[in-house]
Design an enzyme around this catalytic site. Structure first.
Site, mmCIF file in Angstrom:
data_model
loop_
_atom_site.group_PDB
_atom_site.id
_atom_site.type_symbol
_atom_site.label_atom_id
_atom_site.label_comp_id
_atom_site.label_asym_id
_atom_site.label_seq_id
_atom_site.Cartn_x
_atom_site.Cartn_y
_atom_site.Cartn_z
ATOM 1 N N SER A 145 0.844 -1.195 0.000
ATOM 2 C CA SER A 145 0.000 0.000 0.000
ATOM 3 C C SER A 145 0.877 1.242 0.000
ATOM 4 C CB SER A 145 -0.897 0.014 1.241
ATOM 5 O OG SER A 145 -1.543 1.262 1.402
ATOM 6 N N TYR A 158 -2.843 -1.139 10.014
ATOM 7 C CA TYR A 158 -2.720 -1.304 8.566
ATOM 8 C C TYR A 158 -1.379 -0.755 8.071
ATOM 9 C CZ TYR A 158 -3.930 -0.942 3.592
ATOM 10 O OH TYR A 158 -3.940 -1.063 2.230
#
Length: 516
Positions: A145, A158
Site C-alpha cells: 500500500s 494497517y
C-alpha cells in the site's frame, strides 16, 4: 505492445481473489492465458467469479491465509490441478481497526498483522517451495500500500503491516533470487474496493470522491483494474529481471510532502514581505503607482494565504484518525483542485477530462470555500503578472527607458528576480491547475491597475509611472491595444511552464505517476 498473451501457459494463485483487486487480477490473468486458482474466504463470490469465466481455466479454493495449513493446501491444489505454479499473487488483506493510537486494540492489531503479514509470509513460503521443487523461475507478488511508504496515510495497524510487508518482500527477494524466483510488491493509493468501503462504512462513489480529492494525480480515478495491470506486468516475463521492487501506483501521492510546500511558502512570504516593507520605506508609498509593486504585493499576498492553507492541510494530515473519520485520505487543501498531470490522447478522452475537471473544481469550491478558491485565482493571476512585469522591466525599462521618478537600484532588480523565482519553486511543488479561462482574471487585474492610474491622474497625479501609458501621446490607443494583446503570450508562457513541469515529473517519477 505485442498481442501475444502475456501469461500463456502459466499457472497463478490469487489470494483474496473473489472481489476487488483480486477479482480484477483473476480476470486479467485469465485473459492473458493463465490458469488461475481463486483463493479466498468469500466462497459465494469466489464461485460466482469462476462460473463467469472459463471453468477449465479458473478454479476456486477456500483459503484463510491466517491458517498456514490452508495456504499449503491451496498451493498443492493448484499444482495438482494444473501441474505447476508460476505466479503467486498474495493479495489477501484487511484494513483493520480505525482507532487512534491511544485507543488501539492490540487484539485487533494482531488480527491485522496475522492477515497482512503472517498470511503473506505463508503464501511466499509455500509458493516458493513449490517453485523450487519444480525448478520454476516464478514470480511472487504481494499487495502492499501507499501506507507502506508514508506514515499518517492509513490506520496504525494497517500502516504497520504494510511497512512490514515491504520489508518481507525485500528480505525474501534476497533469499529466493538464487532460485531465479522474483519477489515484488505493488502499492496502490486508495481505491474504492469492497474492503475499503466496508472499513469506512461508505459507498463506492463516496470513497472514490474522498480519494480523488486528496490524490496528487487529477483527472483519473484509480481503479482495481490499474492495480491488476501492474500485477500482470510483475507476473509476466516483461519483469524478468525485476525483484525486490515496490511498484507504487499512487499518482505521485507518496513523493510529495506538504510540509515542504508549507516551508517554502512561508519562507517566500517572509522574504517578500521584508523586501516590500524595505521598498516602501525607502521610496515612500508612491511605489504603488507602479505595476511592478502591484504584482509584487499580489505575489506576497498569495504566499501569505497559501501558507495558511498549507498549514491547514498539514494540520488535517497530522490529526489522529478518531478526530476525522476519513482524514487519513486527505492531504493539502489545494490538492482537491483539478490538474492535468498526464498526457491524454484523443478528443473523446480530452473532452471527458475537461468534464471531470469541472466537477473537481466545483467540489473544491464546496470543500475549500472562499479562501481556498481565492488562493487559486490569485496564483493564476500571479503567473501571468510576473511574466509581463519581468519582461517589461528587463527587456524594455532597463535597456531603453530612463526612469525619472524612481531610479533603478539593486533592490528593484532583486524584487524582479525573486517574485518569479519563488513562484516557480511553488509551482514545482504544488498541484494547482492553470486553465486558460483564468486569464480573464489576469486581464481584469491589469485593467484595475490602469483604472487606478486614470483615477490618480484625475485626482492630481502629475506624472505617468510608465511613459508608454500616457494618454496624450499620438500612439496611445495602439500602445494600450498592444499591451492588452500581450497578456495572451505572457499567460500562455506560464501555462507551458506548468505543463512542462508535469511532463518532467512524469519522467523522473515513472513508477509514481499513473497514466490513463
Amino acid at each position: 505492445m505485442s498481442t501475444k498473451q502475456r501469461l500463456e501457459g502459466k499457472v497463478a494463485i490469487v489470494t483474496g481473489g473473489a472481489s476487488g483487486i483480486g477479482a480484477e487480477s483473476v480476470k486479467l490473468f485469465a485473459e492473458n492465458g493463465a490458469s488461475v486458482v481463486v483463493a479466498d474466504v468469500q466462497d459465494e463470490l469466489g464461485h460466482q467469479l469462476t462460473a463467469s469465466l472459463a471453468p477449465h481455466q479458473v478454479s476456486y479454493h477456500h483459503c484463510d491465509v491466517r491458517d498456514e495449513k490452508q495456504v499449503e493446501q491451496t498451493v498443492a491444489f493448484a499444482v495438482h490441478k494444473y501441474g505447476r505454479l508460476d505466479v503467486m499473487f498474495s493479495n489477501a488483506g484487511i484494513v483493520g481497526s480505525m482507532a487512534g493510537i491511544l485507543d488501539l486494540d492490540l487484539n485487533a492489531f494482531d488480527k491485522t498483522m496475522a492477515v497482512n503479514v503472517s498470511g503473506a509470509a505463508a503464501t511466499i513460503k509455500h509458493a516458493a517451495r513449490a517453485m523450487v521443487a519444480a525448478n520454476t523461475r516464478g514470480s511472487i507478488i504481494c499487495t502492499a500500500s501507499a501506507a507502506g511508504s508514508v506514515a499518517g496515510s492509513g490506520p496504525h495497524a494497517y500502516t504497520t503491516s504494510k511497512h512490514a510487508l515491504v520489508g518481507l518482500v525485500r528480505s525474501a527477494c534476497g533469499d529466493l533470487g538464487a532460485y531465479g524466483i522474483r519477489v515484488n510488491c505493488v502499492s496502490p493509493y486508495a481505491i474504492a474496493t469492497p474492503l475499503t468501503c466496508a472499513a469506512l462504512n461508505k459507498g463506492a462513489d463516496e470513497v472514490e470522491a474522498i480519494a480523488n480529492s486528496s490524490a496528487n494525480m487529477k483527472g483519473i480515478s484509480l481503479k482495481a483494474t490499474h492495480i491488476a495491470e501492474a500485477a500482470l506486468f510483475l507476473a509476466s516475463d516483461e519483469s524478468v529481471y525485476i525483484s525486490g521492487h515496490d511498484l507504487v501506483v499512487d499518482g505521485g501521492f507518496t513523493v510529495l510532502n506538504p510540509l515542504w510546500l508549507l516551508a517554502t511558502r512561508f519562507t517566500s512570504f517572509l522574504v517578500m514581505a521584508v523586501l516590500l516593507i524595505w521598498d516602501s520605506v525607502k521610496y515612500s508609498a508612491t511605489i504603488f503607482y507602479y505595476y511592478t509593486e502591484w504584482t509584487f504585493t499580489l505575489v506576497t499576498i498569495y504566499f501569505a494565504l497559501a501558507s495558511v492553507v498549507s498549514a491547514h492541510g498539514c494540520w488535517h494530515n497530522l490529526k489522529p484518525e478518531h478526530e476525522a473519520e476519513a482524514d487519513y485520505l486527505r492531504r493539502d487543501l489545494e490538492e482537491s483542485m483539478s490538474s492535468k498531470t498526464a498526457t491524454f490522447k484523443g478528443k473523446e478522452t480530452w473532452g471527458s477530462m475537461k468534464l471531470q475537471s469541472r466537477y473537481a473544481e466545483e467540489e473544491f469550491l464546496q470543500r475549500a470555500g472562499f479562501w481556498g478558491y481565492l488562493m487559486q485565482i490569485i496564483y493564476q493571476i500571479c503567473g501571468g503578472a510576473v511574466i509581463i512585469t519581468d519582461i517589461v522591466f528587463w527587456c524594455v525599462i532597463v535597456p531603453f527607458l530612463s526612469i525619472a521618478h524612481l531610479k533603478l537600484s539593486p533592490l528593484m532588480g532583486c524584487m524582479h528576480t525573486l517574485n518569479i523565482a519563488f513562484l516557480l519553486v511553488d509551482t514545482a511543488l504544488n498541484n494547482l491547475p492553470f486553465p486558460w479561462f483564468r486569464m480573464a482574471y489576469f486581464v481584469l487585474w491589469s485593467c484595475a491597475y490602469i483604472i487606478f492610474l486614470w483615477i490618480a491622474r484625475a485626482c492630481g497625479l502629475s506624472w505617468w509611472p510608465y511613459p508608454f501609458l500616457e494618454l496624450d501621446i499620438p500612439w496611445a490607443p495602439l500602445w494600450y491595444f498592444f499591451l492588452a494583446v500581450f497578456h495572451i503570450p505572457c499567460y500562455l508562457l506560464y501555462v507551458l511552464i506548468v505543463r512542462a513541469k508535469h511532463k518532467i515529473l512524469a519522467k523522473l517519477f515513472q513508477d509514481a505517476f499513473l497514466r490513463p
